[in-house]
Write an enzyme that holds these catalytic residues in place. Sequence first.
Site, short mmCIF file in Angstrom:
data_model
loop_
_atom_site.label_atom_id
_atom_site.label_comp_id
_atom_site.label_asym_id
_atom_site.label_seq_id
_atom_site.Cartn_x
_atom_site.Cartn_y
_atom_site.Cartn_z
N LEU A 158 0.83 -1.22 0.00
CA LEU A 158 0.00 0.00 0.00
C LEU A 158 0.86 1.25 0.00
O LEU A 158 0.44 2.31 -0.44
CB LEU A 158 -0.89 0.03 1.24
CG LEU A 158 -2.00 -1.02 1.33
CD1 LEU A 158 -2.67 -0.94 2.69
CD2 LEU A 158 -3.02 -0.83 0.23
N LYS A 160 5.25 2.77 0.64
CA LYS A 160 6.65 2.43 0.85
C LYS A 160 7.40 3.71 1.15
O LYS A 160 7.16 4.73 0.51
CB LYS A 160 7.16 1.81 -0.44
CG LYS A 160 8.60 1.38 -0.44
CD LYS A 160 8.87 0.73 -1.79
CE LYS A 160 10.34 0.48 -1.98
NZ LYS A 160 10.64 -0.05 -3.30
N GLY A 164 10.15 2.10 6.15
CA GLY A 164 9.35 0.88 6.19
C GLY A 164 8.34 0.79 5.07
O GLY A 164 8.39 1.54 4.10
N LYS A 165 7.42 -0.15 5.24
CA LYS A 165 6.41 -0.39 4.22
C LYS A 165 5.06 -0.58 4.89
O LYS A 165 4.99 -0.94 6.05
CB LYS A 165 6.74 -1.66 3.45
CG LYS A 165 8.18 -1.67 2.96
CD LYS A 165 8.37 -2.51 1.73
CE LYS A 165 9.80 -2.28 1.22
NZ LYS A 165 10.04 -2.74 -0.10
N VAL A 166 4.02 -0.36 4.13
CA VAL A 166 2.67 -0.68 4.59
C VAL A 166 2.09 -1.68 3.60
O VAL A 166 2.10 -1.45 2.39
CB VAL A 166 1.76 0.57 4.66
CG1 VAL A 166 0.38 0.19 5.18
CG2 VAL A 166 2.38 1.62 5.56
N LYS A 181 1.90 -2.03 9.06
CA LYS A 181 3.03 -1.12 8.86
C LYS A 181 4.26 -1.78 9.46
O LYS A 181 4.25 -2.18 10.63
CB LYS A 181 2.75 0.22 9.54
CG LYS A 181 3.80 1.28 9.20
CD LYS A 181 3.65 2.55 10.02
CE LYS A 181 2.45 3.36 9.65
NZ LYS A 181 2.52 4.73 10.20
N ASP A 275 -2.47 15.28 9.71
CA ASP A 275 -2.42 14.69 8.38
C ASP A 275 -3.80 14.51 7.76
O ASP A 275 -4.02 13.55 7.04
CB ASP A 275 -1.73 13.32 8.51
CG ASP A 275 -0.69 13.12 7.43
OD1 ASP A 275 -0.32 14.11 6.77
OD2 ASP A 275 -0.25 11.98 7.22
N ASN A 280 -6.36 10.00 3.38
CA ASN A 280 -6.31 9.35 4.69
C ASN A 280 -7.71 9.07 5.25
O ASN A 280 -7.85 8.73 6.41
CB ASN A 280 -5.54 10.22 5.69
CG ASN A 280 -4.04 10.09 5.50
OD1 ASN A 280 -3.58 9.21 4.79
ND2 ASN A 280 -3.28 10.97 6.12
N ASP A 293 -4.06 5.73 9.80
CA ASP A 293 -2.71 6.12 10.23
C ASP A 293 -1.71 5.24 9.49
O ASP A 293 -0.90 4.55 10.09
CB ASP A 293 -2.54 5.96 11.74
CG ASP A 293 -1.16 6.42 12.20
OD1 ASP A 293 -0.77 7.53 11.83
OD2 ASP A 293 -0.46 5.67 12.90
#
Length: 481
Positions: A158, A160, A164-166, A181, A275, A280, A293
């Site tokens: 989803l 990067k 890290g990555k989601v 995450k 945010d 979001n 988040d």
Amino acid sequence: MNEVSVIKEGWLHKRGEYIKTWRPRYFLLKSDGSFIGYKERPEAPDQTLPPLNNFSVAECQLMKTERPRPNTFVIRCLQWTTVIERTFHVDSPDEREEWMRAIQMVANSLKQRAPGEDPMDYKCGSPSDSSTTEEMEVAVSKARAKVTMNDFDYLKLLGKGTFGKVILVREKATGRYYAMKILRKEVIIAKDEVAHTVTESRVLQNTRHPFLTALKYAFQTHDRLCFVMEYANGGELFFHLSRERVFTEERARFYGAEIVSALEYLHSRDVVYRDIKLENLMLDKDGHIKITDFGLCKEGISDGATMKTFCGTPEYLAPEVLEDNDYGRAVDWWGLGVVMYEMMCGRLPFYNQDHERLFELILMEEIRFPRTLSPEAKSLLAGLLKKDPKQRLGGGPSDAKEVMEHRFFLSINWQDVVQKKLLPPFKPQVTSEVDTRYFDDEFTAQSITITPPDRYDSLGLLELDQRTHFPQFSYSASIRE
């Protein structure tokens, strides 16, 4: 209670988070971990002049670098599940050492922790309507049944980022979808630290509100921290709005009210979300808002060599954020103004492909409205999009109450909002929490394998890019920052 004292003070150059210029700030480091910056040196240490910058060095990691300027140091910490960085430089290596020693000393003195529990093995029930108190207690009491990487199927990247990555995941036991995450420990926790960083941040305070994405699990491997969060399956608001181009004022009022309710909850806990933007916001299966988040960096984290780099979406940045002044809760009301403007007008209030020009518009340009907008809607948006945060609707001491009492929301019963008693104006066509019709077909069809028990680190999906080259984030209907 120990009295708070000033440990160190002096001039530092702080790098802007979005407009990457260096600004001189007079900083005070206090024994309670607060690290506050002023444009001018304060006359007296206890003066009430509001600071431009107000940080905490609790649980931070310190790094030194010679880029983009010599004698630079970086403070990095975890805010909720997001890594944030602030960059400073001084005139000499000795001065840098003094500041870093003082900051480390304060950070160390704040570490009075109860030994025992491994804080990252964490499990909680879902706050969804179907959860009963009994189910919740069972979930919490089973917290020692460890959650691992092997409990999930990995479906889709989803997002990067540098740290890290989601990944969209499906829990094998329940078939439910979550966003996981995954952050590298090394970038958050100094080598000699254990992974309690996370507990000291707000992660495990278990934010519970019907319109906020709940953290379902948090766990760690030897080199990663993993946060498993709800992933609402009613589709992204961005997707629904782009299909319809514009929402009715009635529909925008409903979504706006749910966002206001969530922001009131966060602000009452001294959390500024920072945010609020269309990408979001998701819908759950019934059509209620879920604020996510999943961000990988809320601050402008960038390669030290590039002077103009953005993390996230500059179109949503409030004027005070661009000017690198300290921003409080009013920044969230600006974000609400931008998303409600998009919903009711079908476009962003300020837009230009050239970032320099865009910032000029955000800082200087007067807001314009389509003629079709009602006087109440115009008044609300004009109030939320005031350049000066002190003049902004919601910017006063009563915060959310100001927004809730605006005549645009006259018909709203706020108690009914939080209890989900209002009928959503649109119900996603999903039959259950595992219905994937609003997900991309490409990743609902098959699962990607990334987690052999002992060596998932060696697999490409979880390998991170080299520190020397930070990828920028793009956004499409299925990829968020």
